[in-house]
Design an enzyme around this catalytic site. Structure first.
Site, PDB file in Angstrom:
ATOM      1  N   PHE A 170      32.892  66.433 112.846  1.00 24.20           N
ATOM      2  CA  PHE A 170      32.776  66.329 111.452  1.00 24.20           C
ATOM      3  C   PHE A 170      31.022  66.883 111.362  1.00 24.20           C
ATOM      4  CE2 PHE A 170      31.765  64.542 107.453  1.00 24.20           C
ATOM      5  CZ  PHE A 170      32.673  64.578 106.759  1.00 24.20           C
ATOM      6  N   VAL A 171      30.989  68.012 110.301  1.00 25.25           N
ATOM      7  CA  VAL A 171      29.657  68.336 110.341  1.00 25.25           C
ATOM      8  C   VAL A 171      29.039  68.449 108.797  1.00 25.25           C
ATOM      9  CG1 VAL A 171      30.301  70.244 112.014  1.00 25.25           C
ATOM     10  CG2 VAL A 171      30.894  70.636 109.592  1.00 25.25           C
ATOM     11  N   LYS A 174      37.717  75.676 110.375  1.00 26.17           N
ATOM     12  CA  LYS A 174      38.052  74.755 111.409  1.00 26.17           C
ATOM     13  C   LYS A 174      39.716  75.079 111.649  1.00 26.17           C
ATOM     14  CE  LYS A 174      35.597  70.282 110.820  1.00 26.17           C
ATOM     15  NZ  LYS A 174      35.681  69.047 110.444  1.00 26.17           N
ATOM     16  N   LYS A 220      31.284  69.779  95.305  1.00 30.59           N
ATOM     17  CA  LYS A 220      30.016  69.857  95.332  1.00 30.59           C
ATOM     18  C   LYS A 220      29.804  70.805  96.800  1.00 30.59           C
ATOM     19  CE  LYS A 220      29.577  65.361  93.550  1.00 30.59           C
ATOM     20  NZ  LYS A 220      28.770  64.172  93.868  1.00 30.59           N
ATOM     21  N   GLY A 221      30.502  70.756  97.679  1.00 34.93           N
ATOM     22  CA  GLY A 221      30.206  71.321  98.891  1.00 34.93           C
ATOM     23  C   GLY A 221      29.901  72.825  99.026  1.00 34.93           C
ATOM     24  N   ASP A 256      28.857  67.269 103.108  1.00 38.44           N
ATOM     25  CA  ASP A 256      28.140  65.795 103.074  1.00 38.44           C
ATOM     26  C   ASP A 256      29.178  65.012 103.857  1.00 38.44           C
ATOM     27  OD1 ASP A 256      30.697  66.113 101.227  1.00 38.44           O
ATOM     28  OD2 ASP A 256      30.297  63.975 100.803  1.00 38.44           O
ATOM     29  N   ASP A 296      39.447  73.186 106.399  1.00 38.48           N
ATOM     30  CA  ASP A 296      39.807  72.171 107.539  1.00 38.48           C
ATOM     31  C   ASP A 296      41.194  72.094 107.645  1.00 38.48           C
ATOM     32  OD1 ASP A 296      39.326  70.023 109.158  1.00 38.48           O
ATOM     33  OD2 ASP A 296      39.204  68.385 107.829  1.00 38.48           O
ATOM     34  N   ARG A 353      23.827  66.216 102.186  1.00 38.43           N
ATOM     35  CA  ARG A 353      24.027  67.689 101.596  1.00 38.43           C
ATOM     36  C   ARG A 353      22.684  68.795 101.492  1.00 38.43           C
ATOM     37  NH1 ARG A 353      28.950  67.723  99.068  1.00 38.43           N
ATOM     38  NH2 ARG A 353      29.534  65.894  97.935  1.00 38.43           N
ATOM     39  N   GLU A 378      34.427  78.351  99.289  1.00 39.34           N
ATOM     40  CA  GLU A 378      34.438  76.767  99.782  1.00 39.34           C
ATOM     41  C   GLU A 378      33.310  76.771 100.888  1.00 39.34           C
ATOM     42  OE1 GLU A 378      35.058  74.078  99.628  1.00 39.34           O
ATOM     43  OE2 GLU A 378      37.194  73.298  99.830  1.00 39.34           O
ATOM     44  N   ASP A 379      32.874  75.405 100.962  1.00 37.23           N
ATOM     45  CA  ASP A 379      32.225  74.960 102.117  1.00 37.23           C
ATOM     46  C   ASP A 379      32.907  75.061 103.601  1.00 37.23           C
ATOM     47  OD1 ASP A 379      33.697  72.865 101.714  1.00 37.23           O
ATOM     48  OD2 ASP A 379      31.901  71.180 101.752  1.00 37.23           O
TER      49      ASP A 379
HETATM   50  P1  IMP Z   1      40.810  70.373 103.758  1.00 32.43           P
HETATM   51  O1  IMP Z   1      41.597  70.224 102.597  1.00 32.43           O
HETATM   52  O2  IMP Z   1      41.326  69.514 104.610  1.00 32.43           O
HETATM   53  O3  IMP Z   1      40.814  71.736 104.071  1.00 32.43           O
HETATM   54  O4  IMP Z   1      39.366  69.727 103.330  1.00 32.43           O
HETATM   55  C1  IMP Z   1      38.439  70.602 102.732  1.00 32.43           C
HETATM   56  C2  IMP Z   1      37.340  69.768 102.388  1.00 32.43           C
HETATM   57  O5  IMP Z   1      37.031  68.687 103.062  1.00 32.43           O
HETATM   58  C3  IMP Z   1      36.056  70.616 102.141  1.00 32.43           C
HETATM   59  O6  IMP Z   1      35.629  71.272 101.046  1.00 32.43           O
HETATM   60  C4  IMP Z   1      34.975  69.461 102.311  1.00 32.43           C
HETATM   61  O7  IMP Z   1      34.542  69.059 101.518  1.00 32.43           O
HETATM   62  C5  IMP Z   1      35.782  68.449 103.327  1.00 32.43           C
HETATM   63  N1  IMP Z   1      35.442  68.618 104.722  1.00 32.43           N
HETATM   64  C6  IMP Z   1      36.235  68.969 105.662  1.00 32.43           C
HETATM   65  N2  IMP Z   1      35.787  69.010 107.066  1.00 32.43           N
HETATM   66  C7  IMP Z   1      34.592  68.601 106.767  1.00 32.43           C
HETATM   67  C8  IMP Z   1      33.498  68.394 107.611  1.00 32.43           C
HETATM   68  O8  IMP Z   1      33.381  68.473 108.697  1.00 32.43           O
HETATM   69  N3  IMP Z   1      32.129  67.960 106.881  1.00 32.43           N
HETATM   70  C9  IMP Z   1      32.158  67.666 105.854  1.00 32.43           C
HETATM   71  N4  IMP Z   1      33.121  67.909 104.865  1.00 32.43           N
HETATM   72  C10 IMP Z   1      34.166  68.086 105.212  1.00 32.43           C
HETATM   73 MG    MG Z   2      33.526  67.891 100.247  1.00 27.54          MG
END
Ligand code: IMP
Ligand code: MG
Length: 181
Positions: A152-153, A131, A42-43, A159, A103, A165, A99-100
């Protein structure tokens, strides 16, 4: 809700500028292509809603939902598809995954593998936030709105435990909010 925010990282005005710039780049890069913009729920919904209006060429939109986090702040590494694309005609399309935040990169790495297997003409990634310090999977964004530090943002779609959100800006969440969990 505002009391839980340590500081504002990207204001509404800054976000607007970022989105306009990304929209312009995408508009230039996808002229004459069969652009399908895929929002990862949903991000990315808030970002998606603004970004699609900053894209000035015809495009289709679609949505996918995956789970990767649970309610913590670290990706589990196990990605599950909760909702797949409605469109079955990925073959021959130019997919742009929205994507939002990128990470660890595990979520998008998995998603890109799944969608690549359906033989689109091209597949690229547009993330609002990046990030890079936290990257674990071999993945890079083709379009990134802003690089953010390892904090963490929340807000503008992002969220913590399904909250925040609806904040119109991106802010750093106070660590005490998630440290007690
Ligand atoms: P990844 O698989 O670790 O790259 O994570 C991606 C997902 O984790 C993103 O689509 C977000 O939903 C969530 N996420 C990662 N970092 C943050 C953050 O700082 N705040 C909120 N959601 C995050
Ligand atoms: Mg998320």
């Amino acid at each position: 809700m505002l009391n839980d925010i340590e500081k504002v990282l990207l204001s509404e005005e800054q976000l607007k500028e970022i989105v306009e710039k990304l929209g312009e780049q995408i508009t230039n890069d996808y002229k004459g292509k069969k652009l399908v913009v895929v929002s990862v729920l949903k991000g990315s919904v808030v970002f998606m809603a603004d970004l699609m209006r900053a894209i000035k060429i015809p495009c289709e939109i679609d949505f996918m939902a995956v789970s990767s986090y649970g309610s913590g702040t670290e990706t589990s590494g196990i990605v599950k598809i909760i909702k797949d694309l409605d469109s079955e005609v990925v073959c021959g399309s130019d997919l742009l995954i929205v994507e939002d935040i990128l990470d660890s990169g595990k979520t998008l790495h998995y998603l890109r593998e799944v969608l690549s297997a359906r033989k689109p003409s091209s597949i690229k990634i547009c993330t609002l936030l990046d990030k890079p310090d936290r990257r674990k999977a071999p993945i890079k964004a083709d379009y990134a709105g802003a690089v953010v530090p390892d904090a963490f943002v929340v807000g503008y779609g992002l969220d913590y435990d399904e909250k925040y959100r609806n904040l119109p800006f991106v802010g750093v969440l106070k660590p005490e909010i998630y440290e007690n969990n």
